[in-house]
Design a protein around this motif. Structure first.
Motif, short mmCIF file in Angstrom:
data_model
loop_
_atom_site.label_atom_id
_atom_site.label_comp_id
_atom_site.label_asym_id
_atom_site.label_seq_id
_atom_site.Cartn_x
_atom_site.Cartn_y
_atom_site.Cartn_z
N LYS A 138 -27.03 -41.04 -46.48
CA LYS A 138 -27.75 -41.18 -45.35
C LYS A 138 -26.77 -40.94 -44.08
CE LYS A 138 -30.75 -44.40 -45.33
NZ LYS A 138 -31.22 -45.96 -45.66
N ARG A 139 -25.64 -40.48 -44.00
CA ARG A 139 -24.65 -40.40 -43.02
C ARG A 139 -25.34 -39.76 -41.75
NH1 ARG A 139 -22.95 -36.61 -46.54
NH2 ARG A 139 -22.43 -34.55 -45.55
N ALA A 181 -16.54 -53.80 -46.35
CA ALA A 181 -15.39 -52.68 -46.33
C ALA A 181 -16.71 -51.30 -46.33
CB ALA A 181 -14.69 -52.40 -47.57
N LEU A 182 -17.65 -51.33 -47.02
CA LEU A 182 -18.50 -50.27 -47.01
C LEU A 182 -19.14 -49.97 -45.70
CD1 LEU A 182 -20.65 -50.75 -50.21
CD2 LEU A 182 -19.10 -48.65 -49.89
N LEU A 183 -19.50 -50.91 -45.04
CA LEU A 183 -20.09 -50.93 -43.57
C LEU A 183 -18.96 -50.55 -42.54
CD1 LEU A 183 -22.49 -54.03 -43.74
CD2 LEU A 183 -23.15 -51.47 -43.98
N TRP A 184 -18.01 -51.17 -42.82
CA TRP A 184 -16.64 -50.77 -41.87
C TRP A 184 -16.29 -49.40 -41.90
CZ3 TRP A 184 -14.06 -53.13 -37.95
CH2 TRP A 184 -13.00 -52.49 -37.56
N PHE A 185 -15.95 -48.70 -43.03
CA PHE A 185 -15.71 -47.42 -43.15
C PHE A 185 -16.82 -46.48 -43.13
CE2 PHE A 185 -12.29 -49.57 -45.52
CZ PHE A 185 -11.35 -49.45 -44.59
N ALA A 186 -18.06 -46.84 -42.92
CA ALA A 186 -19.23 -46.16 -42.67
C ALA A 186 -19.44 -46.05 -41.01
CB ALA A 186 -20.31 -46.44 -43.38
N THR A 315 -13.01 -48.41 -49.60
CA THR A 315 -13.46 -49.67 -50.22
C THR A 315 -13.01 -50.17 -51.32
OG1 THR A 315 -15.64 -48.90 -49.22
CG2 THR A 315 -15.88 -50.67 -50.72
N LEU A 316 -12.59 -49.35 -52.16
CA LEU A 316 -12.01 -50.04 -53.65
C LEU A 316 -10.43 -50.62 -53.24
CD1 LEU A 316 -13.08 -47.59 -56.15
CD2 LEU A 316 -13.81 -49.75 -55.94
#
Length: 449
Positions: A138-139, A181-186, A315-316
């Motif tokens: 969904k980017r 982390a998911l939301l930050w890097f997205a 994220t990982l």
């Protein structure tokens, strides 16, 4: 002139080899420290100094199987199975709260099927993989809050609630790190993280107020000398062990904290044993290893072109290094005690297996760097790839853009398509004749003359 290290880092497979080196060093170092830290406790409880160490070796062997599987899994297959794995982990988190689960140390977060394991450890990876898949899919719509938050945030909140019911505050914190982390890097806006931080602090305060042992941990962090023989005992003994180590330590195996002075010394507080037996130099070596892990993981994320690999690698890496920072932070007294293990160094089954699985995924992604793929295709798999029989990764191909369909004028019912096309061609020809008519007639007249 480039230094040897800088020249080595310019090689196509440098990220892959660097990550393998750090992974091997952390695994071997962790086994040595578990043997040293658990020898007294193992002899007291089982009559053998190698009881805990033997189990740790078996867990590492099982983790190597997961590491190898993650190293070989295709990226497309990983994205395809992310949703079923996420659903399965949610089901396990529900089942562990039933009589099927086992309570250990006051938390019903374990299954026992010959060996005990925590489903929340695998749920962390499932959330990272599935969340990265959804956000990358969904980017193009992530500028809208409803597409950025749904369905990743509701699924993560459901997972948070199930883990809090166990209760396991430490795992809840790491799940929060994965989501952040998911939301930050997205590319989520900064104001969202302010709201998340405020909500996280509020949740921690509320959870501490409703449980007496959590409130004791918080008060002992704020005033560790207030109850040195009670809630502040572990924190005080950990600091004594670190201070006793000095610069070079008392020597491997010569520490006093493992003689029943520091509880859970081979689990959550193994960093205190490292400081006592190997001193500041040993602690610095651990910090360098985790710092190198952070560098290698972020290097893999920045050098890849696949947006899924970029988001999941970052994220990982954030989760892995963040958990190490939290563990070291509460051992040295900078954070309240949360009960998180030190990745690949603390003893434990589920934590070691899942950490090795994460390293396997990162190593897999390191081989997907464009320079690495070009080198593997032109020069062959190399020594490590030939030894492990690793397949050559496929290059990333971005999805093609869909062309808008051309609208065709409606035709009469029953009209033939060839006639319509002929009519269009005829009209086009007449239009061209009209535009070029005067010049054509002039040329014709000139020809007759």
């Amino acid at each position: 002139m480039l230094s040897p290290l800088t020249a080595w880092l310019t090689r196509p497979l440098a990220s892959f080899h660097l990550l393998l080196a750090v992974f091997g060093l952390l695994t071997v170092f962790g086994l040595v420290m578990v043997l040293s830290a658990s020898s007294v406790d193992s002899f007291t409880s089982a009559g053998s100094s190698y009881s805990v160490f033997g189990k740790q070796v078996l867990y590492c062997l099982a983790g190597l199987v997961f590491f190898y599987a993650a190293l070989r899994v295709p990226v497309k297959l990983l994205r395809r199975i992310s949703l079923p794995v996420m659903v399965a982990c949610l089901v396990l988190l529900v089942l562990v709260l039933t009589p099927l689960g086992t309570e250990i140390n006051g938390a019903q977060s374990w299954f026992y099927v010959g060996v005990s394991f925590q489903p929340v450890e695998f749920a962390k990876i499932a959330l990272a993989v599935w969340g990265a898949h959804v956000l990358v899919t969904k980017r193009a719509l992530l500028t809208q809050y409803r597409h950025l938050l749904v369905p990743v945030v509701p699924a993560a909140l459901l997972m948070f609630a199930l883990v809090v019911l166990q209760p396991d505050l430490g795992s809840t914190v790491t799940l929060f790190i994965v989501l952040a982390a998911l939301l930050w890097f997205a590319g989520a806006p900064l104001r969202m993280f302010g709201v998340m931080l405020l909500g996280g602090i509020t949740a921690v305060v509320v959870l501490a107020m409703v449980a007496e042992y959590r409130l004791a941990r918080l008060t002992s962090f704020l005033d560790p000398t207030g109850d040195p023989s009670g809630s502040g005992y572990q924190a005080m003994q950990a600091r004594f062990a670190l201070a006793d180590g000095g610069l070079f330590g008392r020597g491997l195996g010569q520490g006093w904290s493992k003689w029943q002075y520091l509880p859970n010394v081979h689990n959550d507080f193994i960093f205190a044993v490292i400081g006592e037996e190997l001193g500041f130099v040993g602690c610095l070596m651990v910090l360098v290893l985790y710092g190198t892990t952070a560098y290698a993981g972020m290097r893999i994320a920045t050098r890849n072109t696949d947006p899924f690999i970029r988001l999941l690698s970052a994220t990982l890496t954030t989760w892995l290094v963040g958990q190490a920072v939290i563990n070291i932070g509460y051992v040295v007294g900078l954070l309240p005690t949360t009960g998180l293990p030190l990745p690949l160094i603390s003893s434990g089954g589920s934590s070691v297996v899942t950490t090795m699985l994460v390293f396997g995924l990162l190593a897999n992604f390191a081989r997907h760097e464009p320079e690495a793929i070009a080198a593997l295709r032109s020069l062959g798999p190399g020594r490590v790839g030939r030894l492990l029989r690793l397949p050559t990764p496929a290059p990333y191909r971005p999805p093609g853009r869909r062309r808008p369909r051309q609208s065709t004028p409606p035709s009469r019912p029953g009209a033939k398509s060839s006639g319509t096309a002929g009519a269009r061609r005829g009209s086009t020809t007449r239009a061209r004749g009209t535009r070029n008519g005067p010049g054509s007639r002039a040329q014709t007249r000139g020809g007759h003359r």
